[in-house]
Structure formats: structure tokens, C-alpha cells
Scaffold this motif. Structure first.
Motif, mmCIF file in Angstrom:
data_model
loop_
_atom_site.group_PDB
_atom_site.id
_atom_site.type_symbol
_atom_site.label_atom_id
_atom_site.label_comp_id
_atom_site.label_asym_id
_atom_site.label_seq_id
_atom_site.Cartn_x
_atom_site.Cartn_y
_atom_site.Cartn_z
ATOM 1 N N UNK A 73 0.810 -1.230 0.000
ATOM 2 C CA UNK A 73 0.000 0.000 0.000
ATOM 3 C C UNK A 73 0.840 1.276 0.000
ATOM 4 N N UNK A 74 1.779 1.348 0.948
ATOM 5 C CA UNK A 74 2.607 2.563 1.006
ATOM 6 C C UNK A 74 3.847 2.334 0.174
ATOM 7 N N UNK A 75 3.862 2.879 -1.016
ATOM 8 C CA UNK A 75 4.995 2.632 -1.897
ATOM 9 C C UNK A 75 5.562 3.954 -2.380
ATOM 10 N N UNK A 76 6.740 4.290 -1.869
ATOM 11 C CA UNK A 76 7.351 5.567 -2.230
ATOM 12 C C UNK A 76 8.430 5.412 -3.290
ATOM 13 N N UNK A 77 8.610 4.182 -3.767
ATOM 14 C CA UNK A 77 9.748 3.867 -4.635
ATOM 15 C C UNK A 77 9.875 4.826 -5.821
ATOM 16 N N UNK A 78 8.750 5.060 -6.496
ATOM 17 C CA UNK A 78 8.829 5.839 -7.739
ATOM 18 C C UNK A 78 9.400 7.240 -7.551
ATOM 19 N N UNK A 79 9.134 7.831 -6.387
ATOM 20 C CA UNK A 79 9.542 9.225 -6.196
ATOM 21 C C UNK A 79 10.949 9.387 -5.630
ATOM 22 N N UNK A 80 11.491 8.290 -5.140
ATOM 23 C CA UNK A 80 12.761 8.411 -4.427
ATOM 24 C C UNK A 80 13.855 8.955 -5.349
ATOM 25 N N UNK A 81 14.571 9.909 -4.827
ATOM 26 C CA UNK A 81 15.685 10.494 -5.567
ATOM 27 C C UNK A 81 15.295 11.808 -6.195
ATOM 28 N N UNK A 82 14.033 11.888 -6.641
ATOM 29 C CA UNK A 82 13.595 13.069 -7.361
ATOM 30 C C UNK A 82 13.039 14.131 -6.428
ATOM 31 N N UNK A 83 12.633 13.723 -5.212
ATOM 32 C CA UNK A 83 12.020 14.674 -4.281
ATOM 33 C C UNK A 83 12.910 14.849 -3.043
ATOM 34 N N UNK A 84 12.524 15.815 -2.191
ATOM 35 C CA UNK A 84 13.350 16.123 -1.021
ATOM 36 C C UNK A 84 13.085 15.185 0.145
ATOM 37 N N UNK A 85 11.925 14.531 0.140
ATOM 38 C CA UNK A 85 11.553 13.823 1.355
ATOM 39 C C UNK A 85 11.021 12.400 1.157
ATOM 40 N N UNK A 86 11.208 11.816 0.013
ATOM 41 C CA UNK A 86 10.778 10.429 -0.145
ATOM 42 C C UNK A 86 11.948 9.478 0.070
ATOM 43 N N UNK A 87 11.642 8.389 0.740
ATOM 44 C CA UNK A 87 12.661 7.361 0.993
ATOM 45 C C UNK A 87 12.010 5.998 0.845
ATOM 46 N N UNK A 275 19.420 8.336 -5.337
ATOM 47 C CA UNK A 275 18.747 7.036 -5.418
ATOM 48 C C UNK A 275 19.650 5.961 -4.806
ATOM 49 N N UNK A 276 20.915 6.026 -5.166
ATOM 50 C CA UNK A 276 21.853 5.015 -4.662
ATOM 51 C C UNK A 276 21.924 5.067 -3.132
ATOM 52 N N UNK A 277 22.009 6.290 -2.588
ATOM 53 C CA UNK A 277 22.111 6.430 -1.130
ATOM 54 C C UNK A 277 20.874 5.842 -0.447
ATOM 55 N N UNK A 278 19.721 6.169 -0.990
ATOM 56 C CA UNK A 278 18.488 5.655 -0.370
ATOM 57 C C UNK A 278 18.391 4.139 -0.517
ATOM 58 N N UNK A 279 18.614 3.652 -1.722
ATOM 59 C CA UNK A 279 18.421 2.221 -1.976
ATOM 60 C C UNK A 279 19.458 1.375 -1.233
ATOM 61 N N UNK A 280 20.628 1.945 -1.035
ATOM 62 C CA UNK A 280 21.649 1.234 -0.270
ATOM 63 C C UNK A 280 21.121 0.945 1.139
ATOM 64 N N UNK A 281 20.452 1.941 1.712
ATOM 65 C CA UNK A 281 19.934 1.740 3.072
ATOM 66 C C UNK A 281 18.855 0.662 3.105
ATOM 67 N N UNK A 304 14.008 -5.474 -6.921
ATOM 68 C CA UNK A 304 13.660 -4.280 -7.697
ATOM 69 C C UNK A 304 14.439 -3.072 -7.200
ATOM 70 N N UNK A 305 14.526 -2.940 -5.879
ATOM 71 C CA UNK A 305 15.269 -1.800 -5.321
ATOM 72 C C UNK A 305 16.741 -1.890 -5.736
ATOM 73 N N UNK A 306 17.291 -3.094 -5.601
ATOM 74 C CA UNK A 306 18.713 -3.262 -5.928
ATOM 75 C C UNK A 306 18.977 -2.944 -7.403
ATOM 76 N N UNK A 307 18.123 -3.476 -8.266
ATOM 77 C CA UNK A 307 18.374 -3.297 -9.706
ATOM 78 C C UNK A 307 18.152 -1.846 -10.126
ATOM 79 N N UNK A 308 17.173 -1.223 -9.456
ATOM 80 C CA UNK A 308 16.930 0.178 -9.766
ATOM 81 C C UNK A 308 18.186 0.985 -9.421
ATOM 82 N N UNK A 309 18.750 0.701 -8.272
ATOM 83 C CA UNK A 309 19.975 1.410 -7.876
ATOM 84 C C UNK A 309 21.101 1.110 -8.859
#
Ligand code: SER
Length: 887
Positions: A73-87, A275-281, A304-309
Motif C-alpha cells: 500500500x505505502x509505496x514511495x519507490x517511484x519518487x525516491x531520488x527526485x524529491x526532497x523527502x521520499x525514501x 537514489x543510490x544512497x536511499x536504496x543502499x539503506x 527491484x530496489x537493488x536493480x533500480x539502484x
């Protein structure tokens, strides 16, 4: 400037000082919620405490909870990296009251922490309350002295917090920070509230109700508090930043990425670094919590997270795997508070490296294909679904990776077309399967697997969890409800029950739902589904119900111990017997282990002792058992034992245990046992307790079978042996084992002497008793002295000795002895050496046997034997021999 670590500590310390128990973050994979993919807020681990189902021995708690919002339900993946506050990964700070304080204390706590501890200016803060919550508004006014226009009443669900469609819920109040009028945006509730000027920093939920599936909402027994504040947000604020990625922690990761790629952290590659910093975590924390990349469920979200990074790393020009080189920077920053990260550092690093190495092989080609496709399309056109599907199917591009790549070019994917292509492929697989000759019974599993996907196995990390009943099957057909007394097979979305595989037996235990309970007697697998073979013991089990699944913990612990001991035994056998030892089969049951291996002979006493001692030495070493995911080739490269002839997939689980510095396997050449294995194992070898070999038999040609016991069973067995030994010593009246040995030897010697004496006496008795000189008289038959006698109570075996004696007494002549053993006759004849030219003992026994109902007979001219079935004809036999000699 306080670091994020300082800010976290301040929060935890503040509430600890105010009598809150500091509770550790729960793992990211929720154990207590069947529908939730990952823990996504601080209250998840307390869900059942709020509803009163679970009790803790504290009423106030404070946590810094690991959260992932990247699936479900809560999926922030698409926005990560492009915005100031999505993780995808973030930490949620929260304080909780379970029926202790309520609004009147929660609001002052929050206010004091923000304005005093964190030193945020009161003028920068404003709050929202649920529109009907006069009480909260009044407390804010009193405690914070906020004017009415900074206590905003919100009538929407924004200020009524619900965990999901069901569960604890209640009105909430949110605290906002005003970044100042140089940033566009309006206050909450205003038309331009989505701007960036007013940022929500903390949500205080007044837990008051429980929402049920049928829409009913009931009051909770106790009013409670659940608050949540993202550490990254409050951190940015306290560090004077507007962007979470500018905080010290995220910046350190971005710089690590920049250093490793020599790409300016703030240059054109800025988004890639973020994106890399977030996905690494998220990657590191998920792996540390037991999630491994796969093509199903949580493992696929991780992949998906790994490959996206990895695509973003590629965009930065990284030619070599990159992510795995950044893990250490993360561990340095966060390992202090999350020791699981330190423990998993090697595993995270290896898993990332493996995934990166493999994905790189198709990433380039996939991206080229994508460029070619785009070049063919008119400007701005969406990518056809079948192209996106080809990228997915052939090049391993998750859909969101393709979408992410297109986003940079301002393009989109035809998602409906992608799904149609996916459905078509499934239909083809179904047609192929239908033609493969599988049984009709198996069809139901194929259908269910297609519909629901594979069952997610949680049992590597836990023995209880919640799941949702996806299917009930009886007699090969799906049913909706199973009643008490009925046998049923239950499929759930996720389970801690191990399905029988690789020699390890299936788990047993219980499945409990709101309306019933079932006893699981076995767990099997088909088509990736875990099938709980069960009997409903109470109430009924219905489709869709949330279920608490509990494995019989004690039984599982014994199975684990046996399975880990099997690995040690395998290696110990190789060490003792040689490299030809290969596994041919195994059984890991709760009560014993069985191991079949190639070897031609039984173990000698010395080999058996050596194997047993070595296994027990590694048990006492109490070394950790380590699991990794590798390609089959890499696994063989580190010396992993694999089952001969077994087909392995692209990835295998590799289980290592025992330290053997200098002489071991693995990259470090210091690991004792490395095996490909999907089973469950102890965490440390010491948990096995002890191992004892109880049987060593041939299983088939060239294959031995060893049975062994571990833990308490091994000790029980050894004790029973000792008890039996003591019983024997008691019988011998021996105080010591040495004395018993001596007494037994003496008894054996005495027994031998008595037997000899007895035989001698019986011979003498048979031949007429008394001295050697006495006995029946011989007769003269044409110049040959002939002695014939019928003996009762003598066996055929004794006849040759008696013949010799008789011959010696005669000096020269012939002897015939018939033994009458009641229903069976034996006959022996002897001729002294001087007469064997004239007369053969063989002819004599043949003549006698013919009368005694026997056939043939054989021997030498001086001594021959035969048998017969009719001892009553002994006289006729003697007469026949007399006739033979007399001519
Ligand atoms: N559960 C609430 C949230 O997630 C407060 O922790 O916002």
C-alpha cells in the motif's frame, strides 16, 4: 550541529527520562500482520498491544523503528531520488502509551521535546487537529499558547489515522514547521498546502477505536498514544536543511557514491547519487533482516530496489559493481545504533556484489534494446507493453526500473500492455503444463500457484507469524470453509512452517484464526506453495481469514539440530574416509538423523570414533552458522558440497559452519563445512548439544547409511547404554568394568572346558560307556572285522570322531555307525587304511543310506557320511552293509 545519531539519541533519552521503556526496532518483516509487506511505521510492532490481545510489562515505550515503504500500500519507490523527502527506508521516532497517558500528556511531551530539547522556535510551529477534536485543540492552546489560527481543524482523513482497512485507529494531531515565506506553499488545509513551505514533522495519534472488516468501529478498552516522526525530516530541520538528502547521514552516503564513481555529488548525476544512497539503506537493512533477493514477494521488492539502484550506478558511468563498495560507509554511520547491520555487513556486501555482477551482464544489453525501441517510436510516445515485458522477461528489468529509465526521458510505459503480455506468458505456461502429464490432483496446486504466487517462507527467522488463508483444499477441490473434525489442506500467503524438502521433514504446529483452530500434522510443497496438511480441531477455518501460524517449536529445534549435525557429519566423514564420500540421501527428523553416503565398507571402530569426536568438537566450538545466496558456480568455487545430479536454479542458498583455520574451505580457507542447502539450521553449532552415531549399515551397493542422534536424544541414548552396562555388571556382581571383563573371560573359558568334557562323556556313553576298551564286539565277515552300531542322542557331526575311535580300537576292519536323531538319520562308515583297496567307506554309506530313505553320500574310501529320513530302518541298513562286505 547535531548529527542524525545525536538527534535519535536525544529523542530516545528524553522519553526514557519520562519513564518510557526504550524498545528495539522490530525487524522490517512484520511477524504480526499478514497483509503488510514491510513494517512501515513505529506502531506495527505494538498493533496487538493497542487492541489488548497482547500484553507487555511496560505501559510506555519509545522506539526508533526501521521502516520500508517500497511495496504494497505505502509505496514511495517511484519518487525516491527526485524529491526532497521520499525514501524507501527511513527511521520513525515514536513514543507510545498503552492505556497509560492520553492527549493531555502526549501533547506536552511533544511540545517540550521540540521547543526545549531540540530548541525549535515556537513561532515556526503550527498544528492540525481533527475537526471535532475540541479537546486536543484546547490542550494545544493551553500547553503551547498557540493562537487559534495556528491550530487548524481538518475534517478529512488526513487527521484520522488508520493503520489499514482494519486495526487500531483514531483522530490525530499533526505538528508542522514553517520554513518561511521565501518558500512557496500554504498552511495545511489551504488550497496550496502541497507546497514545500509548511512541512509536517510529527504525527500524534490518539488511539481510541478498532476498525473491523465489516466496517464496524468499536472503542478500544484503553485509550492509547502512537506518535511518529521521521528522523530524516526532523534531522534536516535541525541541521538547517530543507532536503532530507542534505543531512549528515545521507550526505555521507552520497559522497561515498561520488567518490566511488568520481562523479560530482551535486552535478548532473545528483539524482543518481540520491537514489543510490536511499536504496543502499533499504537493501542493507532488508538483507540484515533476512530478506534475500528473489523473484517472489518481499524478495522481489528487494531485487527491484537493488536493480533500480544499479541502473542509476550505470548512469553514473560505473563499469564495475558499485553498491557493494558503499556498504561499509553505511555501516560506519548506522551500525552504532543498529548492530544487526554490523553483523550482516559481509552478507550484505556479498549479496549486493553477486546481484550486481549478474545483473550487469544483462543491464547493458537491456538498456540498448530500450534505446533502440525508443528510437523507433515517435517523439514522446509511450513504450509498448510487449517491449517492457521483453525487458522484464529476458533482461531481468523490473517494470519500475524501465519506468524509472523512461522518466528521465519524459516518457511512460503502456502498463496495460505489459500486463497483457505477462498474462499471455502465463497462459502459455499453463498450456505447456497441462500437456506435461501431471496428475489431475496436481492441477489444483498449479492453479493456486498461478493465482496467488509462491508461498513466502518466513521460517528461517521465526517460528510463528501471521498469514492470510488464501485457499482451503479438500480431496483435490477448493472449498470455502472447513469445520471442526475435517481434514483440510491450507494455503497461506506467508508461513513459518517448513515444507518437506531436501531430507528435512515438514513442520507441525497450529493455525489459529478468529473463529477456529487447526492442527497441522505435516507441511508439503507443490508448485512453490507450502501445503499445510491439517485437521480443524475447533470452530471453523474460512477463506480469507487472518491466521496465526505457530510451528511446534520444540520439534523444530530438534529438526534444526539434526540438520546442522548432518552437515558436520558429512564433512567429518569426508575427513576420515576420503573425498569419495558424497551424500546420497538424508533424513532430518525430530528424533534422529540419517545420512546415506558413497563408501564401500562399514566404519572401523577407530573411524567411527574419529568421526564422532570431530563432529562433537565442532559442536563445542559453538561457531555461528552463516547463510548466503550465491550462483551455483560460485558456490562450487568456494568448495560447497552439492547433491550429485541435483538440478539447481540460478541461485542457491549456501550454509557454512565451523571454523577450521588453515585447513578449511571458502574464500578464507577457514570454513569447515559449506553446503548447498535450503533447510533450517541452528544459529550456532553449540545448539546441537552433542551427536552420537547409533547405527552404521549398508544401504545399497557401495552406499552406507549412518544413523545418529543429537542433543537430549544423544544423551538419553548414552545414558541408556550406560544403564544396560551397569545392569550386566550387576548380574556379574562386578564392581568395575575390568572386573566384569575378567569374570566374563573366566566364564567363557569354563564354558569351553565344560563343553569339551560333555562331548567326551556323550561319546563314551554312546559307544557303550565306561572305558575305551569296552564296547560292542566286532564280527568277522570274510576276513574283515566289522563293527556296526545304532546310536541314540548323537548328532551326525559327532560321527566322524566316533568312527576314528572305533577304527583305532579295531586296528584293522570296517565300522558303520547309524545316528538315530528321531525322525532323521545320519550314517557314517570307516575303513582302516590297510583295507581301503578292497572296501570303500563311500560304498558302505551309499548302501546304508539307500535303506535309511536317504540318497547318495560321500567322502573318502576311509571315511564317508550320508543322511536319511527313516532311522527305524537302521537294522536293515546294517544288514545291507554286511551283505556288501560279506559279498
Ligand atoms: N502511526 C502513525 C504514523 O505512521 C504515527 O506513528 O504516522
Amino acid at each position: 550541529m547535531p548529527s542524525l545519531n545525536d538527534i535519535r539519541s536525544t529523542f530516545l533519552d528524553y522519553f526514557a527520562r519520562n519513564d518510557h521503556q526504550v524498545v528495539e526496532s522490530s525487524p522490517l518483516v512484520p511477524r504480526n500482520d499478514p497483509t503488510l509487506m514491510f513494517v512501515n511505521s513505529g506502531m506495527v510492532q505494538f498493533k496487538n498491544v493497542f487492541t489488548g490481545v497482547e500484553h507487555r510489562d511496560y505501559k510506555r515505550a519509545v522506539t526508533s523503528q526501521k521502516c520500508v515503504r517500497a511495496g504494497g500500500k505505502h509505496n514511495d519507490l517511484d519518487n525516491v531520488g527526485y524529491t526532497a523527502r521520499h525514501h524507501t527506508f527511513f527511521e520513525m521516532l515514536g513514543n507510545f502509551s498503552f492505556g497509560d497517558y492520553f492527549k493531555e500528556a502526549a501533547i506536552p511531551f511533544a511540545w517540550e521535546l521540540l521547543t526545549r530539547e531540540y530548541g525549535i522556535s515556537k513561532d515556526r510551529l503550527l498544528v492540525t487537529v481533527y475537526h471535532t477534536d475540541d479537546e486536543a485543540a484546547a490542550i494545544w492552546k493551553k500547553v503551547a499558547g498557540l493562537p487559534d489560527d495556528r491550530i487548524i481543524r481538518i475534517p478529512t482523513n488526513d487527521n484520522f489515522w488508520m493503520m489499514g482497512p482494519t486495526g487500531p485507529c483514531g483522530p490525530c494531531t499533526e505538528i508542522f514547521y514553517d520554513h518561511g515565506d521565501h518558500i512557496p506553499g500554504g498552511p495545511p488545509g489551504s488550497p496550496d498546502e502541497d507546497g514545500d513551505r509548511f512541512i509536517e514533522i510529527w504525527n500524534l495519534v490518539f488511539m481510541q477505536f478498532e476498525q473491523f472488516e465489516d466496517g464496524a468501529r468499536k472503542d478500544l478498552a484503553a485509550q492509547s498514544i502512537d506518535t511518529g516522526m521521521g528522523l530524516e525530516r526532523i534531522g534536516a530541520l535541525l541541521q538547517g536543511k530543507h532536503d532530507n538528502y542534505d543531512t549528515d547521514l545521507m550526505r555521507a552516503l552520497i559522497e561515498a557514491s561520488a567518490n566511488a564513481t568520481s562523479a560530482d555529488p551535486d552535478g548532473p548525476g545528483r539524482i543518481h547519487h540520491r537514489v543510490i544512497a536511499d536504496h543502499l539503506r533499504s537493501t542493507a537493512f532488508l538483507i540484515a533482516d533476512g530478506v534475500m533477493p528473489s523473484n517472489e514477494g518481499r524478495g522481489y521488492v528487494l531485487r527491484r530496489i537493488m536493480r533500480r539502484a544499479m541502473r542509476h550506478a550505470h548512469q553514473l558511468g560505473a563499469d564495475e559493481p558499485l553498491m557493494y563498495r558503499l556498504v561499509h560507509a553505511l555501516v560506519r554511520k548506522m551500525g552504532g545504533h543498529y548492530p544487526e547491520l554490523v553483523r550482516a555487513e559481509a552478507l550484505v556486501t556479498e549479496t549486493l556484489k553477486l546481484e550486481e555482477t549478474r545483473f550487469r551482464q544483462t543491464l547493458d544489453r537491456g538498456l540498448r534494446l530500450l534505446d533502440d525501441e525508443l528510437a523507433r517510436l515517435p517523439d514522446g510516445a509511450t513504450l509498448p507493453g510487449d517491449a517492457a515485458f521483453r525487458l522484464y522477461d529476458t533482461y531481468g528489468f523490473p517494470l519500475d526500473l524501465t519506468q524509472d529509465a523512461l522518466r528521465e526521458k519524459g516518457r511512460a510505459v503502456d502498463v496495460a500492455g505489459f500486463e497483457a503480455a505477462m498474462a499471455e506468458q502465463k497462459a502459455k505456461a499453463r498450456a505447456a503444463w497441462a500437456g506435461s502429464g501431471e496428475t489431475k490432483e496436481a492441477a489444483i496446486w498449479f492453479d493456486l500457484a498461478e493465482k496467488h504466487g509462491a508461498t513466502e517462507f518466513l521460517g528461517y527467522d521465526t517460528d510463528s507469524a501471521e498469514g492470510q488463508v488464501l485457499a482451503l483444499v479438500r480431496d483435490g477441490a477448493a472449498i470455502k470453509r472447513a469445520e471442526a473434525g475435517e481434514s483440510v489442506q491450507i494455503i497461506v500467503n506467508q508461513t513459518p512452517f517448513y515444507g518437506e524438502a531436501g531430507g528435512q521433514v515438514g513442520d507441525t504446529g497450529t493455525i489459529r484464526t478468529e473463529h477456529g483452530q487447526a492442527r497441522v500434522t505435516d507441511t508439503l510443497r507443490a508448485q512453490g506453495l507450502f501445503i499445510h496438511v491439517a485437521e480443524v480441531t475447533e470452530g471453523h477455518i474460512t477463506l480469507g481469514a487472518a491466521a496465526e501460524l505457530a510451528v511446534d517449536r520444540d520439534r523444530r529445534a530438534r529438526i534444526k539440530a539434526n540438520h546442522s549435525a548432518t552437515h558436520l557429519l558429512h564433512e567429518a566423514l569426508r575427513q576420515a574416509l576420503g573425498d569419495h564420500v558424497a551424500q546420497r540421501g538424508s533424513l532430518n527428523a525430530p528424533d534422529r538423523l540419517r545420512f546415506d553416503f558413497s563408501h564401500g565398507a562399514p566404519l572401523s571402530a577407530a573411524e567411527r570414533a574419529a568421526v564422532q569426536q570431530e563432529v562433537n568438537a565442532y559442536i563445542r566450538q559453538n561457531a555461528p552458522v552463516v547463510t548466503r545466496i550465491m550462483t551455483p558456480d560460485d558456490a562450487r568455487g568456494v568448495g560447497a558440497q552439492a547433491l550429485f545430479g541435483e538440478k539447481y536454479g540460478d541461485e542457491v542458498r549456501v550454509v557454512s559452519m565451523g571454523r577450521a583455520p588453515g585447513s578449511g574451505k571458502g574464500l578464507d580457507k577457514a570454513t569447515y563445512s559449506i553446503e548447498l542447502c535450503g533447510g533450517t539450521h541452528v544459529r550456532r553449532t553449540g545448539e546441537i548439544g552433542a551427536m552420537v552415531i547409533v547405527a552404521d549399515q549398508a544401504s545399497s551397493a557401495g552406499v552406507r547409511r549412518i544413523e545418529a542422534l543429537t542433543g537430549q536424544a544423544a544423551i538419553d541414548w548414552l545414558e541408556a547404554q550406560a544403564e544396560q552396562l551397569h545392569g550386566l555388571m550387576g548380574q556379574l556382581k562386578s564392581p568395575t568394568f575390568e572386573d566384569a571383563q575378567k569374570k566374563l573371560s573366566a566364564l567363557q573359558a569354563e564354558n569351553r572346558a565344560l563343553q569339551n568334557e560333555l562331548a567326551q562323556l556323550r561319546r563314551e556313553l554312546a559307544m557303550g560307556g565306561g572305558g575305551a576298551a569296552s564296547g560292542p564286539e566286532s564280527r568277522d565277515l570274510g576276513g574283515v572285522k566289522f563293527l556296526a552300531q545304532v546310536l541314540k542322542g548323537v548328532t551326525g557331526k559327532e560321527l566322524p570322531g566316533l568312527i576314528d575311535e572305533a577304527k583305532a580300537r579295531l586296528g584293522s576292519g570296517a565300522v558303520l555307525l547309524v545316528a538315530d536323531a528321531g525322525g532323521k538319520a545320519a550314517v557314517a562308515a570307516g575303513v582302516t587304511a590297510d583295507l581301503t583297496e578292497r572296501l570303500s567307506a563311500v560304498d558302505m554309506v551309499r548302501a546304508a543310506a539307500a535303506e535309511l530313505g536317504g540318497k547318495g553320500g560321500g567322502g573318502r574310501p576311509d571315511m564317508a557320511q550320508a543322511g536319511g529320513s527313516d532311522p527305524s530302518r537302521a537294522d536293515a541298513a546294517i544288514a545291507a552293509v554286511e551283505k556288501l562286505i560279506g559279498g
